[in-house]
Design an enzyme around this catalytic site. Structure first.
Site, PDB file in Angstrom:
ATOM      1  N   ASP A  77       0.820  -1.212   0.000  1.00  0.00           N
ATOM      2  CA  ASP A  77       0.000   0.000   0.000  1.00  0.00           C
ATOM      3  C   ASP A  77       0.850   1.257   0.000  1.00  0.00           C
ATOM      4  O   ASP A  77       2.031   1.245   0.381  1.00  0.00           O
ATOM      5  CB  ASP A  77      -0.979  -0.009   1.171  1.00  0.00           C
ATOM      6  CG  ASP A  77      -0.291  -0.060   2.536  1.00  0.00           C
ATOM      7  OD1 ASP A  77       0.745  -0.740   2.645  1.00  0.00           O
ATOM      8  OD2 ASP A  77      -0.797   0.570   3.477  1.00  0.00           O
ATOM      9  N   GLU A 142       0.194  -1.258   5.781  1.00  0.00           N
ATOM     10  CA  GLU A 142       1.267  -0.674   6.595  1.00  0.00           C
ATOM     11  C   GLU A 142       1.081   0.818   6.813  1.00  0.00           C
ATOM     12  O   GLU A 142       1.344   1.333   7.911  1.00  0.00           O
ATOM     13  CB  GLU A 142       2.624  -0.933   5.937  1.00  0.00           C
ATOM     14  CG  GLU A 142       3.824  -0.591   6.815  1.00  0.00           C
ATOM     15  CD  GLU A 142       4.254   0.872   6.764  1.00  0.00           C
ATOM     16  OE1 GLU A 142       5.026   1.303   7.641  1.00  0.00           O
ATOM     17  OE2 GLU A 142       3.811   1.606   5.836  1.00  0.00           O
ATOM     18  N   HIS A 369       6.405   9.886   1.147  1.00  0.00           N
ATOM     19  CA  HIS A 369       5.175  10.622   1.432  1.00  0.00           C
ATOM     20  C   HIS A 369       5.171  12.024   0.830  1.00  0.00           C
ATOM     21  O   HIS A 369       4.260  12.816   1.118  1.00  0.00           O
ATOM     22  CB  HIS A 369       4.902  10.710   2.935  1.00  0.00           C
ATOM     23  CG  HIS A 369       4.627   9.390   3.583  1.00  0.00           C
ATOM     24  ND1 HIS A 369       3.962   9.273   4.783  1.00  0.00           N
ATOM     25  CD2 HIS A 369       4.916   8.129   3.208  1.00  0.00           C
ATOM     26  CE1 HIS A 369       3.856   7.998   5.125  1.00  0.00           C
ATOM     27  NE2 HIS A 369       4.445   7.281   4.174  1.00  0.00           N
TER      28      HIS A 369
END
Length: 397
Positions: A77, A142, A369
Site C-alpha cells: 500500500d 502498513e 510521502h
C-alpha cells in the site's frame, strides 16, 4: 537476458499499480506478484486474515529448510497523492533524462520489494544455493498501522511455521554517501485536542471562544515542539529517533464564514523515542490543555502503546555480524540509528523476531510521502547488487 533492464521494467510495472490508501484494491498487485513468482519458479502463498487485505509470501526454499529462515518484508500500500503537485504522473513510472524513476511508492516502498525479487533472480541464475529459506513478504495496510497486515500475521500459526530467525524491513535512504540501518523505532502517540467555547454571530467579540482556546493550545504545543528542535540543533549526537516529533496534521470545525464555531478539533501526530516515558508525555499534554483554559479536552487515538523493542546489534547477533561484514567489505560507510517513524518492523520485533530497517539507497533525496517521489535507476540497481551479496551471507549463517 539483460537483467538490469528487466529489473527496472518490473519496478516500473509495479509502480503503475495504484495501491493507494484508503480502500485499496490489491488484486492487480497480487496478480503481478504471482507472475513474478512463476517466472522465478518459486512457491507463493496468499494469506488473508481480514477481507480485501491479502498478504503475499514468496519463498526460496533452502537446502536446510529446518534452519531458522530469513524474512524480507515490504508493503504494497501507498499514501495518497495530490496529482496537481506532481511534475510527472504519480502512477506513470516515468523515467527522466537523469534516470530518476518517478511515482508514488518509488521509495516507499515498492522499490524495496523489487530489490528482493530481482536479487533472488540473479542468484538463482548463477546457480547459488542457500542453506536457509528466504521468505519475501508483501503486506497490506502498513500505511495505516498494519493491523490488517503484519500485525494480524505475526500472531498466527502460519507465521510461527515460517520459523523466522532474522528479518529486514524498509528503511530510510541517506542523502549522503552512507547506508542507514535502524534497530528500533519511535512510538506513535497520536491525539486530538477538542476546544469548545461560546458560539455566535461572526461580527461579535465574544468571550471564551473556541478559536481563542485553539490559539492557546497551538502556542503551548508548538513551544514543546520548539524545545525539541533546539535540543536536536544543540546536540549533534542526537537524531530524529532520539527526540519527540510533534506536528499538527488536521484542523476541523466551523459551519459558516459568519458563525463563531462552538468547537475546533486539532489532530496531532506525535512520535516518541522508544525509551520515552509514555505516562509522563500523556501527563504533559493533559497539563498543557488544562493550562490553556476550560472546555479543552484531549483524546488519544489508540490504547497506550507498548514500549518499543530493540534489536541487538553486537556479536551476540550472528545475523548482524554477517550483515555488517558484507557492508564493510563493500567499503560503504553506515550508521545505526533509531528509525524516526514507524513501520511493520514494530510488529516483527513484538513477535520476538530480530529485525532491522534497511534500504541500500544513498545519495538519495528523502521523498517518502512527498510530492514528486522518485528513485534513481542506478541507485535501484546498486541496491540489487547489495542484496545479491547480503542474502548468501545471511542465509548461510
Amino acid at each position: 537476458m539483460d537483467l538490469d533492464k528487466l529489473a527496472i521494467e518490473n519496478f516500473r510495472k509495479y509502480l503503475r499499480i495504484p495501491t493507494v490508501q484508503p480502500n485499496v484494491n490489491y488484486e492487480p498487485a497480487v496478480s503481478f506478484l504471482e507472475t513474478l513468482a512463476r517466472d522465478l519458479d518459486l512457491p507463493i502463498r496468499i494469506y488473508q486474515y481480514h477481507p480485501d487485505n491479502p498478504i503475499v509470501l514468496i519463498s526460496w526454499i533452502g537446502t536446510e529448510p529446518e534452519l531458522p529462515s530469513i524474512l524480507l518484508n515490504s508493503h504494497m500500500d501507498m499514501v495518497p497523492v495530490n496529482k496537481t503537485k506532481w511534475k510527472y504522473d504519480p502512477f506513470g513510472a516515468e523515467m527522466d533524462e537523469y534516470g530518476n524513476i518517478h511515482g508514488r511508492g518509488a521509495q516507499d516502498c515498492k522499490s524495496v520489494g523489487m530489490l528482493y525479487v530481482e536479487a533472488i533472480r540473479r542468484l538463482k541464475q548463477s546457480k547459488v544455493q542457500l542453506r536457509r529459506t528466504v521468505h519475501v513478504l508483501f503486506v497490506p495496510d502498513e500505511e495505516v498501522g498494519g493491523t490488517r497486515g503484519m500485525k494480524a500475521l505475526t500472531v498466527t500459526e502460519d507465521f510461527r511455521k515460517l520459523n523466522v530467525g532474522f528479518a529486514i524491513d524498509e528503511g530510510f535512504p541517506d542523502e549522503g554517501n552512507k547506508f542507514l540501518i535502524s534497530y528500533a523505532e519511535k512510538i506513535v502517540r497520536q491525539f486530538v485536542i477538542n476546544c469548545e467555547g461560546t458560539s455566535g454571530h461572526g461580527s461579535l467579540l465574544l468571550q471564551n471562544t473556541a478559536g481563542e482556546k485553539l490559539a492557546s493550545v497551538l502556542t503551548a504545543i508548538y513551544n514543546l515542539r520548539k524545545v525539541q528542535k533546539e535540543k536536536l540543533a544543540k546536540n549533534t549526537s542526537l537524531g530524529l529517533g532520539n527526540i519527540i516529533a510533534i506536528n499538527l496534521t488536521k484542523i476541523e470545525g466551523g459551519l459558516s464564514s459568519n458563525i463563531i464555531p462552538l468547537k475546533f478539533s486539532l489532530t496531532f501526530d506525535c512520535r516518541l523515542p522508544p525509551d520515552a516515558d509514555i505516562d509522563e508525555f500523556d501527563g504533559t499534554v493533559s497539563r498543557l490543555c488544562q493550562e490553556a483554559g476550560s472546555g479543552i479536552t484531549v483524546e488519544f487515538l489508540s490504547e497506550r502503546p507498548p514500549t518499543s523493542l530493540f534489536t541487538t546489534l553486537d556479536d551476540s547477533n550472528r545475523y548482524w555480524v554477517a550483515f555488517k561484514q558484507v557492508i564493510t567489505d563493500l567499503g560503504i560507510p553506515f550508521e545505526t540509528w533509531i528509525y524516526s517513524a514507524t513501520t511493520d518492523g514494530t510488529h516483527l520485533r513484538k513477535s520476538g523476531t530480530p529485525t532491522i530497517g534497511f534500504v541500500p539507497f544513498r545519495n538519495t533525496p528523502f521523498k517518502k510521502h512527498a510530492e514528486n517521489e522518485f528513485l534513481n535507476a542506478r541507485t535501484f540497481l546498486e541496491g540489487i547488487d547489495v542484496y545479491t551479496k547480503l542474502l548468501p551471507a545471511l542465509a548461510n549463517v
